[in-house]
Design an enzyme around this catalytic site. Sequence first.
Site, PDB file in Angstrom:
ATOM      1  N   ASP A 178       0.453  -0.866   0.021  1.00 39.29           N
ATOM      2  CA  ASP A 178       0.302   0.124  -0.097  1.00 39.29           C
ATOM      3  C   ASP A 178       1.422   0.962   0.297  1.00 39.29           C
ATOM      4  OD1 ASP A 178      -2.887   0.402   0.402  1.00 39.29           O
ATOM      5  OD2 ASP A 178      -2.162   2.125   1.926  1.00 39.29           O
ATOM      6  N   TYR A 307      -3.811  12.470   1.458  1.00 33.61           N
ATOM      7  CA  TYR A 307      -3.832  13.550   0.627  1.00 33.61           C
ATOM      8  C   TYR A 307      -2.556  13.916   0.395  1.00 33.61           C
ATOM      9  CZ  TYR A 307      -4.432  19.144  -0.087  1.00 33.61           C
ATOM     10  OH  TYR A 307      -4.394  20.037  -0.516  1.00 33.61           O
ATOM     11  N   HIS A 356      -5.121  -7.644  -0.111  1.00 39.74           N
ATOM     12  CA  HIS A 356      -4.241  -6.976   0.202  1.00 39.74           C
ATOM     13  C   HIS A 356      -3.381  -6.414   1.099  1.00 39.74           C
ATOM     14  CE1 HIS A 356      -2.703  -2.712  -1.545  1.00 39.74           C
ATOM     15  NE2 HIS A 356      -3.826  -1.768  -0.466  1.00 39.74           N
TER      16      HIS A 356
END
Length: 378
Positions: A178, A307, A356
């Site tokens: 990730d 972000y 994942h």
Amino acid sequence: MTTIKPFRIDIPQSDLDELAAKLAATRLPTPLPGDDWTTGVPVAYLAELVEYWRTKYDWRAAEAELNAFPQYTTEIEGQQIYFLHVTSAEPNALPLLLTHGWPGSVVEFLDVIGPLTDPVAHGGDAADAFHVVIPALPGFGFSGPVSEGGWTADRIGRVWAELMSRLGYDKYGVQGGDIGGAVSPEVARAAREHVVGVHTNGGPGPMPPYPLAEDELRSLSPLEQDRVARIGKFMQEEFGYIAIQSTRPQTIGYGLVDSPVGQLAWIMDKFHAWTDPRNVVSKDRLLTNAMLYWLTGTAGSAAYVGYAQAQAWGAGKENSGVPTAVLALAHDVPVRKYVEQENTVTRWTDVDHGGHFAALEEPELLVADVREFFSGLR
């Protein structure tokens, strides 16, 4: 500012009492038609998990499990960095830096620490031993909150290289998935003379461009075409959380930091979507992961770091030349020809199962692949 300080988790009982009161006062929404995963986390599912959290989950047991490992903090570039540092008794152990992603935490790696640091006790060879360093990403858990912006993957990579230098490690490997899969190759770009190898589950990027031209799609294998199709489905059906966290992390932060059930639902949506249904991750593990966000009030700052990653997407990366391995479990969607644009891939393993969260779902598989990859790089 280069001091490394021992750290021990000791959550005040008043914090746990406050959480218990909030859970007892939970107001759940009216189920939408069908109450299934197509509209988000089902009310029936979450109600059961919240009841378990309130009546059966034992934070003190989880706290003791974490405190069984040596933990530390240090300040780098004005940011507190929390990390586990577990050394092996084997004299020739290779240091290995493990990086989690969102919505995960250092909890993801708890089941691989023993096999990596003490392989003999777990059916392995002493020559495969590692010292492990497991930092929490800036803004996550005890590495949070953040006081300034700009925590892109390349900056975190530079900070991780500084952390390993402070620990006295000259040669080491890196591993992650990730966000950790994006950060790990950045450590190699920042310190290529020190990183002997980069191992990722899910791939280090870049992802295939979306949408993909038809002639380009036809050039891919059936497995890769399926991965591209799933990327398209993700962009249509699951991209919402990225759109929110990459544009309004402060706004979503209010709900996540004030409501433990809202926070749990936000991250459980992804744990359900991204895990293999055949892999049953225990409720206790999932709740301990959620607790690290809740008890530190860092769900908002973790979204803010997301972000930063979104703002950095799309830029080409220099190839560090460091040998790189990709463990591609069934859920993930790396395509080799694109990954090789920025990485020196020397090992690629496609697996027909798993999700994942490799360390959480398939710890034995991940440990075996890490051992094999680094066996020739020590």
